[in-house]
Write a protein that holds these residues in place. Structure first.
Motif, PDB file in Angstrom:
ATOM      1  N   GLY A  67       0.816  -1.207   0.000  1.00  0.00           N
ATOM      2  CA  GLY A  67       0.000   0.000   0.000  1.00  0.00           C
ATOM      3  C   GLY A  67       0.846   1.253   0.000  1.00  0.00           C
ATOM      4  N   PHE A  68       1.904   1.256   0.810  1.00  0.00           N
ATOM      5  CA  PHE A  68       2.766   2.432   0.876  1.00  0.00           C
ATOM      6  C   PHE A  68       3.460   2.681  -0.461  1.00  0.00           C
ATOM      7  N   VAL A  69       3.906   1.616  -1.119  1.00  0.00           N
ATOM      8  CA  VAL A  69       4.577   1.772  -2.421  1.00  0.00           C
ATOM      9  C   VAL A  69       3.624   2.373  -3.457  1.00  0.00           C
TER      10      VAL A  69
ATOM     11  N   PHE B  52       1.951   9.733  -5.210  1.00  0.00           N
ATOM     12  CA  PHE B  52       2.490  10.969  -4.641  1.00  0.00           C
ATOM     13  C   PHE B  52       3.569  11.558  -5.546  1.00  0.00           C
ATOM     14  N   ALA B  53       4.472  10.717  -6.013  1.00  0.00           N
ATOM     15  CA  ALA B  53       5.562  11.197  -6.871  1.00  0.00           C
ATOM     16  C   ALA B  53       5.025  11.780  -8.173  1.00  0.00           C
TER      17      ALA B  53
ATOM     18  N   GLN C  21       3.502  15.184  -7.551  1.00  0.00           N
ATOM     19  CA  GLN C  21       4.484  16.224  -7.274  1.00  0.00           C
ATOM     20  C   GLN C  21       5.265  16.630  -8.518  1.00  0.00           C
ATOM     21  N   LEU C  22       5.554  15.655  -9.373  1.00  0.00           N
ATOM     22  CA  LEU C  22       6.426  15.915 -10.530  1.00  0.00           C
ATOM     23  C   LEU C  22       5.675  16.467 -11.735  1.00  0.00           C
ATOM     24  N   ILE C  23       4.489  15.930 -12.007  1.00  0.00           N
ATOM     25  CA  ILE C  23       3.768  16.336 -13.226  1.00  0.00           C
ATOM     26  C   ILE C  23       2.293  16.617 -12.923  1.00  0.00           C
TER      27      ILE C  23
ATOM     28  N   TRP D 106      -0.117  14.576  -0.438  1.00  0.00           N
ATOM     29  CA  TRP D 106       0.508  14.067   0.775  1.00  0.00           C
ATOM     30  C   TRP D 106      -0.391  13.065   1.492  1.00  0.00           C
ATOM     31  N   THR D 107      -1.693  13.191   1.288  1.00  0.00           N
ATOM     32  CA  THR D 107      -2.611  12.233   1.915  1.00  0.00           C
ATOM     33  C   THR D 107      -2.527  10.860   1.268  1.00  0.00           C
TER      34      THR D 107
END
Length: 462
Positions: free
Chosen positions: A115-117, A123-124, A127-129, A156-157
């Motif tokens: 789940g975290f992955v 998230f990434a 943030q990036l695109i 972030w959530t």
């Protein structure tokens, strides 16, 4: 879980109420309380989204439209996370039936890491695109800019939700669901209170608009995570997990977990992508359509909660039954669950509208499934074999015609309505190319009369 041979289920010889419902009271004492608590939990979680939609809608249509685009990304994440969580439930509930908690701890640890992955990937990307992602849904740059402001905070959530969701499903697998309801109710209270302050600038707080809604959700999700982690590590008496149990890398059950969770997660991802594609189509119409669709989606999800809660409770009950070794109860329980799901579908399908409706899905299953299969089967039995292209052309023509006809008894898409003359729907319009292409393939097959591949050259029938 070590590799074992599959054991066939015993035949169902139980006498049932009305021929469907099991007479075992243990099933009802386990199933309905668990389902009820999960319903409350999911309704509370939906109330958070509804509160955001209503409060942002009062603030501005632009803010609501921007947040709606972001919610499509979050919906896809939620579907994948649900698959990861259901993988935990299916495996862990079997060990719970045996009251073996050590394997359950290892399975939970694997699920939390997966789940975290997934949350980290979303998230990434956010943030990036952020602008590039939201531009897939609409060409209205004002909506994209507003959505990007929301996304940069709300992403972030994703990390928090991915972990708390896995832990919530973990507790369901051992029949502890009430804490999920407490967690969701706390989220509602915090989210609504902070929304009123940060969106509108009430009580001396800054007026942040859509960013305020994102900050409110981030705070409430953080509290949500603290509640469930605190319960799992400090209050839960069934598993008695420690932080080291969650953090350790023990992949004893990794293969079994992936085998169970991957199909569910992929299915959820495809459903999320399908919903995102629909939003992309609507997003290229106008911001008002996006905003209207966001309300319709929340209403649909409210009615769907009961079916999803039934499915979650079913996974726990069946898994626990298998784990106990009561295989003779699996078929009776399964038939009862199917009947309950059917009742839920009929009841809440009726509540969704104020007038009788045709069971169009059953019409489609009969015409597009049974009838087409029967026709193609009969064609395949004819000798000499039909020319190449006959089966494809027949399928396309019949599918297009049946879909066109069924559209007459279906409600048109709420956001589109009838396209022309009070009867033409988008489904009928999209069926026309299928019919035309199928007819073209049939004409080609009859004119060229190319033999079927793999069959000996023989004279094709006229």
């Amino acid at each position: 879980m070590r590799k074992q041979k599959y054991t066939p289920l015993p035949p169902d010889t139980e006498k049932k109420v009305l021929g469907v419902f099991t007479r075992d009271p243990v099933f009802y004492r386990t199933f309905f309380p668990l389902m009820f608590v999960i319903v409350l939990q999911q309704l509370a979680a939906l109330a958070v989204n509804m509160a955001d939609n209503l409060m942002l809608g009062r603030y501005s249509e632009l803010s609501l439209s921007g947040a709606t685009l972001v919610n499509q990304l979050q919906f896809t994440l939620q579907q994948i996370a649900a698959g990861i969580g259901m993988g935990i439930v299916v495996l862990a509930s079997q060990y719970w039936g045996q009251r073996r908690t050590e394997p359950i701890k290892k399975i939970i640890s694997i699920g939390v890491k997966f789940g975290f992955v997934v949350g980290l990937i979303f998230f990434a990307a956010a943030q990036l695109i952020p602008t590039e992602l939201l531009s897939l849904f609409t060409n209205d740059q004002a909506v994209v800019a507003e959505g990007a402001r929301y996304l940069r905070v709300i992403c972030w959530t994703y990390l928090i939700f991915a972990v708390s969701n896995s832990l919530m499903y973990s507790l369901q697998s051992v029949e502890t669901a009430a804490i999920g309801t407490v967690m969701s109710v706390s989220t509602i209270i915090i989210n609504v209170a902070l929304n009123s302050c940060l969106i509108y600038g009430s009580f001396g707080a800054p007026e942040l608009g859509v960013v305020g809604a994102a900050v409110a959700t981030l705070v409430s999700r953080t509290v949500e995570l603290l509640i469930i982690v605190g319960y799992v590590l400090l209050a839960d008496k069934k598993l008695r997990m420690k932080l080291t149990d969650l953090l350790r890398f023990d992949f004893t059950y990794l293969k079994d977990y992936v085998k169970v969770a991957l199909p569910i997660a992929v299915s959820g991802m495809l459903w999320g992508v399908a919903q995102a594609a629909q939003t992309a189509v609507l997003g290229h119409i106008s911001a008002a359509v996006i905003a209207a669709n966001s309300i319709a989606v929340v209403v649909f999800q409210i009615f769907a909660v009961f079916g999803m809660a039934c499915a979650n409770a079913s996974s726990v009950v069946i898994g626990k039954t298998v784990g106990r070794g009561d295989l003779h109860l699996v078929k009776p329980y399964s038939k009862t669950i199917q009947a309950i799901l059917l009742i839920i579908g009929v009841v809440f399908g009726g509540l969704a509208g104020d007038m009788p409706r045709h069971p169009s899905q059953l019409y489609e299953a009969l015409l597009e499934g049974v009838v087409i299969f029967a026709v193609l089967y009969l064609l395949s039995r004819r000798m000499p074999p039909r020319p190449r292209g006959t089966f494809l052309g027949t399928f396309l023509v019949m599918y297009g015609c049946f879909r066109f006809l069924v559209e007459f008894v279906r409600e048109p898409d709420a956001q589109l309505g009838y396209l022309w003359g009070g009867w033409l729907t988008m489904g009928q319009l999209l069926s026309v190319p299928l019919i035309l292409v199928g007819a073209g393939v049939l004409v080609y097959a009859l004119v060229v009369k190319k033999p079927q591949k793999g069959l000996p050259e023989m004279k094709q029938s006229e």
